[in-house]
Motif scaffolding. Structure first.
Motif: not given
Length: 390
Positions: A256-261, A293-297, A351-360
């Protein structure tokens, strides 16, 4: 013998001024036919495609109008939402619930294969082989094994994570002061996200324990979320639901620290590269930036948190009753080695790239829906803008 002599009309055509192929100079040229106009006459399918495009455009406009009406109705019902007010944090909490609960549930088939390959790397050679085997043995329902605890767990986690992040970001910013908060904004993002995730994992952990056991036991040890909770607490007590808490913190807090920062930094860099200011761009463009930004994060998140993710799966599946946490980790690491901590990483990156991009994208879309600004890309405080110009 009339056929031996040319007619008067033929003589006129031959000897009068004209262009090739018999068209007179004073005769109007036929209209030029372009491919787009000719295609509808020559190829009926072309016309059908154009018709479908037109209908799709009409439907899209109608959908946008309906969404706009719903947004206005929701904003009217909620009243004006002031930034950093209780209503603001409640809206962010609901947005986080939607963003995480829906997306994590949607990728349950990927998560199922990832967890099983982490526990036994030789079980499947690849995703498609895994889904084929599971589908033939258990049907479509088997491919979505664990969707229920995933939905409940990550909905709760998303609510505390996103709502908590907004709260702690403001809280620590006020403690540091406006200028220091902006100057050391990356440290602010890291601290706020870590604080939010610490609390969010307390809500996630019981559901994660059920999910991992359902996905790594064949057949699943329980038929649903609450039957799984009852089974675990019946055998191991409430502590059985939290025996993976430490490695969960070890996985989720760095994640989460990496995700948000990284998201905040990437979004700020995108708006800094684009001409104009963030406010110059429309809702669609801003949510597009959020997804990118979310996908790259998410890619960075997957790499940072993967060893702990493997350990969580192993501990929930193989930790012995009464076994100490450190002893269990040491035994598991001895069995799998350093390389085993990276089992399933390519699947998790996708999974996480797509997931994080969609979440944001979902989270910021919900904020727009409620009349709030999207996350990231904010301008420096006025005092620092004056300093920069001087």
């Amino acid at each position: 013998m009339p056929l031996l002599y040319p007619t008067q009309g033929t003589l006129s055509d031959v000897f009068s001024p004209q262009l090739p192929f018999g068209r007179s100079l004073n005769q109007a040229a036929p209209p030029k036919r372009y491919m787009s106009s000719a295609a509808s006459d020559l190829y009926p399918a072309w016309s059908a495609v154009d018709d479908m495009k037109s209908k799709a455009g009409t439907l899209s406009e109608e959908a946008q109008r309906e969404i706009q009406k719903a947004s206005q109705a929701a904003q009217a019902k909620a009243g004006k939402i002031e930034l950093y007010s209780p209503k603001y944090y409640a809206a962010c909490t609901l947005g986080g619930l939607l963003a995480c609960g829906v997306t994590h549930t949607a990728v349950t088939p990927l998560d199922l294969v990832k967890c099983r390959r982490q526990v036994d790397s030789k079980m499947y050679k690849g995703n498609f082989e895994a889904w084929g085997k599971i589908g033939r043995a258990e049907g479509l329902r088997g491919v979505f094994t664990g969707w229920s605890p995933t939905f409940f767990g990550y909905s709760a986690q998303g609510a505390f994570k996103y709502g908590g992040y907004e709260f702690f970001k403001k809280f620590y910013s006020d403690l540091a002061g406006e200028e220091r908060a902006y100057r050391y904004k990356t440290a602010l993002y890291l601290t706020a996200s870590a604080s939010a995730e610490f609390i969010a994992d307390l809500a996630l952990c019981p559901f994660e324990a059920v999910k991992v056991r359902m996905q790594t036991t064949i057949p699943p040890f329980a038929s649903g979320t609450f039957s799984g909770i009852s089974t675990i607490t019946g055998k191991e007590g409430t502590a059985g639901l939290y025996k993976g808490l430490y490695p969960l913190w070890g996985r989720q807090i760095p994640y989460t620290m990496m995700k948000f920062a990284s998201f905040e930094t990437i979004v700020e860099a995108i708006y800094g590269y684009l001409p104009g200011k963030k406010s110059d761009y429309g809702k669609g463009a801003q949510t597009g930036v959020s997804f990118a930004g979310g996908y790259l994060a998410g890619i960075l998140c997957a790499i940072v948190s993967h060893p702990a993710d493997v350990m969580v799966s192993k501990l929930n599946a193989n930790r012995l009753p009464g076994e100490a946490f450190g002893a269990a980790m040491g035994r598991i690491y001895k069995d799998i080695g350093f390389a085993g901590l990276w089992n399933g990483l390519p699947v998790r990156i996708v999974m996480i790239g797509t997931l994080t991009g969609l979440q944001w994208m979902i989270y910021d879309s919900f904020k727009i829906f409620m009349g709030l600004p999207t996350t990231g890309g904010a301008a420096p405080p006025p005092s620092m803008q004056v300093t920069d110009r001087s």
